[in-house]
Structures are given as C-alpha cells and as structure tokens.
Write an enzyme that holds these catalytic residues in place. Structure first.
Site, mmCIF file in Angstrom:
data_model
loop_
_atom_site.group_PDB
_atom_site.id
_atom_site.type_symbol
_atom_site.label_atom_id
_atom_site.label_comp_id
_atom_site.label_asym_id
_atom_site.label_seq_id
_atom_site.Cartn_x
_atom_site.Cartn_y
_atom_site.Cartn_z
ATOM 1 N N LYS A 162 -2.181 0.119 -7.975
ATOM 2 C CA LYS A 162 -2.144 -1.325 -7.740
ATOM 3 C C LYS A 162 -0.706 -1.845 -7.793
ATOM 4 O O LYS A 162 -0.373 -2.850 -7.165
ATOM 5 C CB LYS A 162 -3.005 -2.052 -8.775
ATOM 6 C CG LYS A 162 -4.451 -1.632 -8.788
ATOM 7 C CD LYS A 162 -5.141 -2.167 -10.040
ATOM 8 C CE LYS A 162 -6.468 -1.448 -10.260
ATOM 9 N NZ LYS A 162 -7.023 -1.710 -11.588
ATOM 10 N N GLU B 102 -3.108 -6.375 -17.958
ATOM 11 C CA GLU B 102 -2.659 -6.234 -19.342
ATOM 12 C C GLU B 102 -2.675 -4.770 -19.781
ATOM 13 O O GLU B 102 -2.200 -4.448 -20.870
ATOM 14 C CB GLU B 102 -3.559 -7.045 -20.273
ATOM 15 C CG GLU B 102 -3.433 -8.542 -20.123
ATOM 16 C CD GLU B 102 -4.316 -9.290 -21.105
ATOM 17 O OE1 GLU B 102 -3.811 -10.237 -21.730
ATOM 18 O OE2 GLU B 102 -5.499 -8.920 -21.259
ATOM 19 N N LYS C 271 -8.259 -4.866 -6.120
ATOM 20 C CA LYS C 271 -8.296 -3.535 -6.727
ATOM 21 C C LYS C 271 -7.579 -2.475 -5.901
ATOM 22 O O LYS C 271 -7.325 -1.374 -6.385
ATOM 23 C CB LYS C 271 -9.759 -3.105 -6.934
ATOM 24 C CG LYS C 271 -10.566 -4.041 -7.817
ATOM 25 C CD LYS C 271 -10.004 -4.144 -9.227
ATOM 26 C CE LYS C 271 -10.884 -5.027 -10.101
ATOM 27 N NZ LYS C 271 -10.352 -5.145 -11.485
#
Length: 216
Positions: free
Chosen positions: A74, A164, A14
C-alpha cells in the site's frame, strides 16, 4: 457531489494502481489541507514527510516490516505517501516561530494582542508539560490533520489508506525522528485504487444514527 455523498464514497483503499500518479495541482491541494488543519491554540505541533518517488516510498516502507509487512504494498504502490509526525516537545524556538508567523500574517492588532496569544499558548503547553501528557496532546492534534487530509482526498476523488500498523523504531531510524523531536503518528497512502482492490466494491457499513447520537 455534496458532502454526504463524499463521505459515503470515500473508503480505505487496499490496493493501488501503480500506473496512475496524482496530478501536481491535486497534490498541492492535499498538502494545503494538512497545512491549514486546525490545532489547539494554533500550536501546529506536527511535521509531515512526503514521499513522491520510489526511494522516498521505500524509506517509509521500512516501517512496514515483520508483522506489518501487509502494509508495504500500500505504501510502495501508491502515488504519494505522507508520514504524519507529532512533536514530542514544544520548545521555545517552535513557539516563537509560530508567533512570528502569526505576526507576519497580520494576526495581531498590536503588541498587547501578540503578548496575549503568547501567554495563552504557553500556558497550555506548560499545562500539558506539567501533566506529563504533552506527547499525547500533540498526537491528538496530528489526528485532526489526518481527518482533514482524508476528507480533502475524498472531495478530490483521491483514494487514501491511513495506517497505524508500522514499526515506530524502524521509522525513527530511517528519518531520525527522535533527534528531531518527533514521533510517528500515522502513515497515509494516496493515489488511485487498483481494479484488484476488493474494498472498493464493498458497501460502506456504519452504526445507525439512533445508536450513535443522543440528545444532550
């Protein structure tokens, strides 16, 4: 480390350590995992955009805007980022390139074997074209490559984040995907997690064997 330990150890990072970069030999192995991933009838219906510098990562991060802004760090803070794309069509030129590569790699004992492979692969492509689900079929193949990449990362001690959550239209504009006959499937960040990564400290949680498996 055996396979079960690798599977238990790997997780979705994360937050990334911006001061650590993947060694070139590790990157080469990760790219090999993508290249040698299996696909239905060896159609290899994909293309991978690899970002390994600030400009490239910023380009991928154009897809992490608006409701997907939480994914931007990220992407920007990772060592490397891969945008996995699936081909929206499998035109004759692509199929011919695959066939020629198989020929060069010694896959065929003779012309009969080559022709058999051409017909078999073409038959599957036609089947999905006629069913109107070829793009869905190629997306499924891209996810096989994703699985190989994530497992390879785990085996190499590399942290990874599959995403996604992105703006497909923004990525299309940034990379000219439609004109290339491609559609974005998933973004994967790669690197080493930061100390602030809360997910690194949490135990893995999966449903029990007796819930997931039944004898056929």
């Amino acid at each position: 480390m055996d396979l079960i330990e690798i599977l238990k150890h790997r997780y979705t990072a994360k937050a990334y350590d911006t001061g650590r970069r993947l060694p070139d030999d590790v990157v080469a192995q990760l790219m090999a995992a993508l290249r040698f991933s299996p696909s239905s009838v060896n159609a290899q219906p994909w293309h991978f955009f690899v970002a390994d510098d600030a400009a490239g990562k910023a380009r991928v991060a154009t897809g992490a805007a608006g409701p997907f802004a939480y994914n931007a760090p990220k992407i920007l803070n990772a060592s490397h980022v891969v945008l996995l794309c699936a081909r929206t069509t499998l035109p004759p030129a692509h199929l011919q390139a695959v066939l020629d590569q198989e020929q060069a790699d010694g896959r065929f004992a003779g012309e009969e074997a080559r022709e058999g492979q051409r017909k078999t692969r073409g038959g599957y492509v036609t089947l999905h074209e006629e069913a109107g689900d070829l793009a869905m079929w190629t997306q499924k193949q891209a996810y096989i490559a994703l699985g190989f990449l994530l497992l390879a990362a785990g085996a190499l001690g590399v942290d990874a984040t599959p995403m996604e959550g992105f703006d497909a239209g923004a990525l299309d504009a940034a990379f000219g995907l439609t004109e290339k006959g491609l559609a974005p499937a998933v973004i994967v960040s790669l690197g080493y997690h930061a100390e602030s990564d809360f997910n690194a400290k949490l135990p893995k949680s999966r449903l029990a064997d007796d819930v997931l498996f039944s004898r056929a």
